[in-house]
Design an enzyme around this catalytic site. Sequence first.
Site, PDB file in Angstrom:
ATOM      1  N   HIS A  16      41.784  39.643  32.882  1.00 15.24           N
ATOM      2  CA  HIS A  16      42.901  39.225  33.636  1.00 15.24           C
ATOM      3  C   HIS A  16      42.275  38.115  34.712  1.00 15.24           C
ATOM      4  O   HIS A  16      42.972  37.890  35.967  1.00 15.24           O
ATOM      5  CB  HIS A  16      43.320  40.369  34.537  1.00 15.24           C
ATOM      6  CG  HIS A  16      42.325  41.037  35.335  1.00 15.24           C
ATOM      7  ND1 HIS A  16      42.361  42.324  35.662  1.00 15.24           N
ATOM      8  CD2 HIS A  16      41.371  40.547  35.997  1.00 15.24           C
ATOM      9  CE1 HIS A  16      41.518  42.750  36.687  1.00 15.24           C
ATOM     10  NE2 HIS A  16      40.622  41.824  36.906  1.00 15.24           N
ATOM     11  N   HIS A  26      42.329  42.379  43.846  1.00 15.08           N
ATOM     12  CA  HIS A  26      41.401  41.622  44.417  1.00 15.08           C
ATOM     13  C   HIS A  26      41.693  41.034  45.872  1.00 15.08           C
ATOM     14  O   HIS A  26      41.617  39.658  45.939  1.00 15.08           O
ATOM     15  CB  HIS A  26      41.134  40.563  43.464  1.00 15.08           C
ATOM     16  CG  HIS A  26      41.052  40.663  42.025  1.00 15.08           C
ATOM     17  ND1 HIS A  26      42.178  40.899  40.965  1.00 15.08           N
ATOM     18  CD2 HIS A  26      39.869  40.749  41.241  1.00 15.08           C
ATOM     19  CE1 HIS A  26      41.683  41.299  39.888  1.00 15.08           C
ATOM     20  NE2 HIS A  26      40.439  41.110  39.846  1.00 15.08           N
ATOM     21  N   HIS A  55      30.549  40.696  33.592  1.00 16.62           N
ATOM     22  CA  HIS A  55      30.469  39.430  34.416  1.00 16.62           C
ATOM     23  C   HIS A  55      30.037  39.682  35.947  1.00 16.62           C
ATOM     24  O   HIS A  55      30.103  40.953  36.360  1.00 16.62           O
ATOM     25  CB  HIS A  55      31.891  38.831  34.542  1.00 16.62           C
ATOM     26  CG  HIS A  55      32.778  39.568  35.039  1.00 16.62           C
ATOM     27  ND1 HIS A  55      33.389  40.874  34.713  1.00 16.62           N
ATOM     28  CD2 HIS A  55      33.869  39.052  36.201  1.00 16.62           C
ATOM     29  CE1 HIS A  55      34.358  41.397  35.541  1.00 16.62           C
ATOM     30  NE2 HIS A  55      34.734  40.274  36.408  1.00 16.62           N
ATOM     31  N   GLU A  75      34.630  46.792  36.614  1.00 17.95           N
ATOM     32  CA  GLU A  75      36.274  46.882  36.198  1.00 17.95           C
ATOM     33  C   GLU A  75      36.287  47.565  35.234  1.00 17.95           C
ATOM     34  O   GLU A  75      37.310  48.129  34.847  1.00 17.95           O
ATOM     35  CB  GLU A  75      36.613  45.593  36.358  1.00 17.95           C
ATOM     36  CG  GLU A  75      36.819  44.584  37.488  1.00 17.95           C
ATOM     37  CD  GLU A  75      37.390  43.087  37.455  1.00 17.95           C
ATOM     38  OE1 GLU A  75      37.947  42.737  38.542  1.00 17.95           O
ATOM     39  OE2 GLU A  75      37.549  42.843  36.133  1.00 17.95           O
TER      40      GLU A  75
HETATM   41 FE   LIG Z   1      39.145  41.393  37.915  1.00 14.73          FE
END
Ligand SMILES: [Fe+3]
Lengths: 302, 302, 140, 140
Positions: free
Chosen positions: B12, B61, B195, B242
Amino acid sequence: MARVTTGITSSHIPALGAAVETGKSQDDYWGPVFKGYQAIRDWIAKPENMPDVVVLVYNDHASAFDQNIIPTFAIGCAEKFKPADEGWGPRPVPDVVGHPDLAWHIAQSLILDDFDMCIMNEMDVDHGCTIPLTMMFGEPEQWPCKVIPLPVNVVTYPPPSGARCYALGDSIRAAVESFPEDLNVHVWGTGGMSHQLQGPRAGLINKEFDLDFIDQLINDPEALSKKPHIDYLREAGSEGIELVMWLIMRGALPEKVRDLYNFYHIPASNTALGALILQPEETAGEPLEPRRVLSGGTFAKA
Amino acid sequence: MARVTTGITSSHIPALGAAVETGKSQDDYWGPVFKGYQAIRDWIAKPENMPDVVVLVYNDHASAFDQNIIPTFAIGCAEKFKPADEGWGPRPVPDVVGHPDLAWHIAQSLILDDFDMCIMNEMDVDHGCTIPLTMMFGEPEQWPCKVIPLPVNVVTYPPPSGARCYALGDSIRAAVESFPEDLNVHVWGTGGMSHQLQGPRAGLINKEFDLDFIDQLINDPEALSKKPHIDYLREAGSEGIELVMWLIMRGALPEKVRDLYNFYHIPASNTALGALILQPEETAGEPLEPRRVLSGGTFAKA
Amino acid sequence: MTEKKKERINIHEYLAEMEDIPGTRVFTAQRARKGYHLNQFAMSLMKAENRERFLADEKAYLDEWDISEEAKKAVMDRDYNAMIDHGGNIYYLAKLFSTDKKSFQFAAGSMTGMSQEDYAKMMLEGGRSPEGQRSIKGKY
Amino acid sequence: MTEKKKERINIHEYLAEMEDIPGTRVFTAQRARKGYHLNQFAMSLMKAENRERFLADEKAYLDEWDISEEAKKAVMDRDYNAMIDHGGNIYYLAKLFSTDKKSFQFAAGSMTGMSQEDYAKMMLEGGRSPEGQRSIKGKY
Ligand SMILES: [Fe+3]
Ligand SMILES: [Fe+3]
């Protein structure tokens, strides 16, 4: 290390605050209520009983949360919390001072225990939180202890189950016990007992249910925690569902507790009122004298 | 009755949206990513695959929720949700249209299953929610299906455990199945894979971890759900956490699933990207051709 | 029906492990509390009028917030590592680099000590290896 | 560690039971959705300036809200039963009777069909008995 030394239950109805603020706390109507609480006030004022921090379990009555956001369990981690304006101006009481170190510790611990908490860093507190403080501490310039507000949704259905509440209390206890500072922590369960504030059935009071509830809360909370919502609604009125919050307090104490004090009164405005002091049996203090007080309603005739 | 027919995972990241909006989706850098997604777009565009409703699991976020309110699990029950302004103006995409009947049904069911949901009736949705829609549906005037946004806190620690997420998915499935209307429901788990967006360690990618994760997600999700947070952080980077959200999707499917499509690409901006289509083995459609695509990074050399 | 928890994670060990990752600040309560005002400042940039006011006079805008002078300097320097040291979180700070019309890749790259070109090249070649980057104590 | 749920409450039975209580509207999703704007209107009275504006011209204030004319009439009539029928919840509506400087006892009493005096007397004598008030179907 911090300890949950005491569980307290208290009514949190706004009329109690109004009675104090309008000087009616000693009149014929309110006198017996405040007399019943006086024993708790004297007890808690003793330095060995005064909490450093109260985890104050209550429900927000559509004050901090509107229909746009409805958390099942929230926990106030802020430095302080202002009294909400519920339509008649904010209650003339001190700000509620938090304990962010302990609150964040509990919040983190509860999430690790698989409770899906909503962490609040800015929140107004309504009568659900401030009335119990008034009942315990009167009208001081500042509240004599720190408070961690823990609002529970019991307004929009479904509220959390009794078992969920009871387990939450157990996890609060464990979280407190893993906090390194030496603190006397109370957990207060507020609201209840039987009452209904809506519809043609408003004014419902169920003395038998309430007294059984208190008895089971003390002696067999595990079984009590399995009571389905519908039983609360049928037996204790639509707002009697607030009693699930007492199970959070009870879950924070061990299986065996001693009731130091047990006060039940009918009516306070629309509600029956119950105020208990419970302590873990192993570390319990002496019961108050008298230990049990029943007043108002049909008790008056006895 | 409604059914969870399909689980999808998707990246996303905002850069994907930027690539679309600036016409770069076919350049050397983004071409392989959009090529990998094209297979999913073709698949989902078929009437038999197009969902009526997507339960879209993502993390906010720091858009709908700031530091003042941090719900662990929230669910959007509103009629519609506007794209948030994340600092560069709202994304130029349609409003996300909800399905309040099903959303409230799921919310109520989850609370009865002892998940402490935060019910949202007004909420903006950020790139976490809108980028997967762009990747699946391109740039339509209106999104072709209803969406129930389900934001999960994975920003402020601790996030929910993998096991909690996996169990939540199972309860979402049960809730969908008790909804009387005949609906094709998808559950999408978004975000991840490896990430890290912060500090000297930014840019971490762990291909082995990611490919193992995908494999376990398909074949042994129960064991995968027990992975502790620290393993995600060490192996998949600080924002790799996530991936716990993928377990919510996976929990909504039965033990045995078929992977219709399995796309993995390195890098999309700072992240590795994984996009899967999973269906319950008993009702699974035909795998796509090719069924597995690995591209970018060290795969390019092979 | 929920039952009382039988096994618990030790929170002190849990939090200690979070500090054992090289070049990484996990957004724990400690950091969230430290960075509260800095992060709320960043959130304020979700409104166009605030972005304009901020860009017109950064220092004046920052002075409206209860943020240390050091943290303000970190913001004005666009020093994301320093902002994170002051309790900032990258998803909050994203509103700042978005205000600057910069990307996540720019912001992430700026924290690594590498040039943007070298960072982009590393990513294209498969990203930073986790080898030796998993644990400070364990050195693996 | 959380496990998948082994036993589930049947939500349809759960919700059906909620409708089986005499003289009671449980605030389920159905009612919450119906009463959304009415309840949000009530919440708006938590601000003194809104209370003043409302009291100065009730109809004009109500017209700012997406509320049916019937529900507006219920508000202006202070008919709490009717407001609850329109999806109102008593804790939201409390902002309305507080604006009127009325108490919970006044509001509750007003819904029972009793005079305030009779209601107060019933409460003093121990409240309404649950006998016959528990279940519509079961008549107990
Ligand atoms: Fe994210
Ligand atoms: Fe209450």
